[in-house]
Design an enzyme around this catalytic site. Structure first.
Site, PDB file in Angstrom:
ATOM      1  N   GLY A   6     -12.607  23.503 -46.080  1.00 23.27           N
ATOM      2  CA  GLY A   6     -12.759  24.740 -46.856  1.00 23.27           C
ATOM      3  C   GLY A   6     -13.443  25.827 -46.048  1.00 23.27           C
ATOM      4  O   GLY A   6     -13.297  27.014 -46.318  1.00 23.27           O
ATOM      5  N   ASN A   7     -14.237  25.409 -45.033  1.00 27.95           N
ATOM      6  CA  ASN A   7     -14.825  26.372 -44.096  1.00 27.95           C
ATOM      7  C   ASN A   7     -13.793  26.881 -43.089  1.00 27.95           C
ATOM      8  O   ASN A   7     -13.989  27.940 -42.476  1.00 27.95           O
ATOM      9  CB  ASN A   7     -15.970  25.755 -43.301  1.00 27.95           C
ATOM     10  CG  ASN A   7     -17.309  25.850 -43.997  1.00 27.95           C
ATOM     11  OD1 ASN A   7     -17.913  24.837 -44.340  1.00 27.95           O
ATOM     12  ND2 ASN A   7     -17.788  27.068 -44.215  1.00 27.95           N
ATOM     13  N   SER A   8     -12.724  26.139 -42.902  1.00 28.32           N
ATOM     14  CA  SER A   8     -11.731  26.498 -41.892  1.00 28.32           C
ATOM     15  C   SER A   8     -11.254  27.937 -42.060  1.00 28.32           C
ATOM     16  O   SER A   8     -10.856  28.343 -43.154  1.00 28.32           O
ATOM     17  CB  SER A   8     -10.520  25.568 -41.985  1.00 28.32           C
ATOM     18  OG  SER A   8     -10.857  24.264 -41.601  1.00 28.32           O
ATOM     19  N   ASP A  62      -4.598  27.108 -33.032  1.00 31.04           N
ATOM     20  CA  ASP A  62      -5.008  27.075 -34.434  1.00 31.04           C
ATOM     21  C   ASP A  62      -5.670  28.372 -34.913  1.00 31.04           C
ATOM     22  O   ASP A  62      -6.813  28.361 -35.367  1.00 31.04           O
ATOM     23  CB  ASP A  62      -5.931  25.880 -34.677  1.00 31.04           C
ATOM     24  CG  ASP A  62      -5.956  25.477 -36.146  1.00 31.04           C
ATOM     25  OD1 ASP A  62      -5.242  26.093 -36.946  1.00 31.04           O
ATOM     26  OD2 ASP A  62      -6.698  24.546 -36.482  1.00 31.04           O
ATOM     27  N   HIS A  83      -3.813  26.168 -39.362  1.00 28.67           N
ATOM     28  CA  HIS A  83      -3.617  25.062 -40.299  1.00 28.67           C
ATOM     29  C   HIS A  83      -3.886  25.463 -41.744  1.00 28.67           C
ATOM     30  O   HIS A  83      -3.421  24.794 -42.675  1.00 28.67           O
ATOM     31  CB  HIS A  83      -4.446  23.827 -39.897  1.00 28.67           C
ATOM     32  CG  HIS A  83      -5.917  23.916 -40.127  1.00 28.67           C
ATOM     33  ND1 HIS A  83      -6.831  24.184 -39.132  1.00 28.67           N
ATOM     34  CD2 HIS A  83      -6.658  23.737 -41.261  1.00 28.67           C
ATOM     35  CE1 HIS A  83      -8.054  24.158 -39.626  1.00 28.67           C
ATOM     36  NE2 HIS A  83      -7.977  23.890 -40.915  1.00 28.67           N
TER      37      HIS A  83
END
Length: 254
Positions: free
Chosen positions: A202-204, A133, A89
């Site tokens: 933002g950690n993704s 993902d 994503h």
């Protein structure tokens, strides 16, 4: 959907090589590290990813979408290419694919900020063919020299200490810690590690590390409840690598 026509299926004879899954012998006798050492390990191999696309609209004004996430350098091949693991994503692919009915993308770009602050554009983007993902960005090694954090097949026990590195809400290289709440199988994500270490948008795509500094997962999503956070396990991603379930998506609109 029109955008799917631009997907290029990787063939066995392509020069690009994806990272190999870890060997079991590399997991033995792991040295326990301090949290300061783990923070340094994570920071040295974590990148920031900023994306944007513009959807052309013939009736209303064009719609511009922007986002940011994280990634971790997991491999460098013989052709001097870095492979950066992140979430699918974070590439924006499905966001573009499902944006209205048949969107026409007039602009699409990912910028990668390397650990030393240098920025570059990936020359290749690989996503999982089942749309799980996780994704790989390929970056030319001429951008600089950086250590890699290879995927680990180590699986933490419930209650084990874990650490997350990333860029939540634009706060670059934030480091947090917690414990493993559970190991679960999710119908959409596969094997996931449930943690109470704080993660936010933002950690993704950033690394989840164990107390030996091994890359055991990729931080992926935040649940609706308090301290319900999840990372796709490196073991799950390794299965995708072994099954060669990867397709390339365009790096620019065509």
């Amino acid at each position: 959907i029109a955008l799917l026509l631009f997907i290029i299926v990787l063939s066995d004879d392509e020069k690009t090589t994806t990272p190999e899954s870890p060997h079991p012998e590399s997991l033995s006798q792991a040295k326990i590290r301090t949290s300061e050492e783990i923070a340094q390990l994570g920071r040295a191999s974590t990148v920031k990813i900023e994306g944007r696309f513009v959807e052309k609209n013939l009736i209303l004004s064009d719609e511009r979408k922007e986002w940011s996430g994280s990634g971790v350098i997991v491999h460098k091949d013989k052709e001097d290419k870095y492979y950066i693991m992140t979430n699918q994503h974070v590439t924006g692919f499905v966001m573009m694919l499902t944006s209205d009915t048949i969107p026409e993308i007039s602009e699409y770009k990912l910028d990668v900020m390397m650990p030393d602050g240098k920025t570059c554009v990936p020359e290749g983007i690989l996503i999982n063919s089942d749309l799980k993902d996780y994704a790989l960005l390929i970056v030319d090694g001429s951008v600089g020299s950086y250590p890699v954090l290879p995927l680990s097949d180590a699986m933490p026990s419930q209650g084990a200490k874990v650490y997350a590195m990333g860029h939540p809400l634009g706060l670059e290289y934030s480091f947090s810690s917690g414990v493993v709440s559970a190991i679960r199988n999710d119908p959409d994500y596969g094997e996931v590690i449930q943690i109470d270490a704080p993660i936010n948008p933002g950690n993704s795509g950033g690394p989840l590390l164990d107390d030996a500094g091994r890359l055991i997962g990729i931080n992926t999503f935040k649940g609706y409840g308090e301290s319900l956070n999840f990372a796709i396990s490196s073991r799950e991603i390794s299965r995708g690598l072994n099954e060669r379930k990867w397709v390339a998506i365009p790096t620019t609109p065509d």
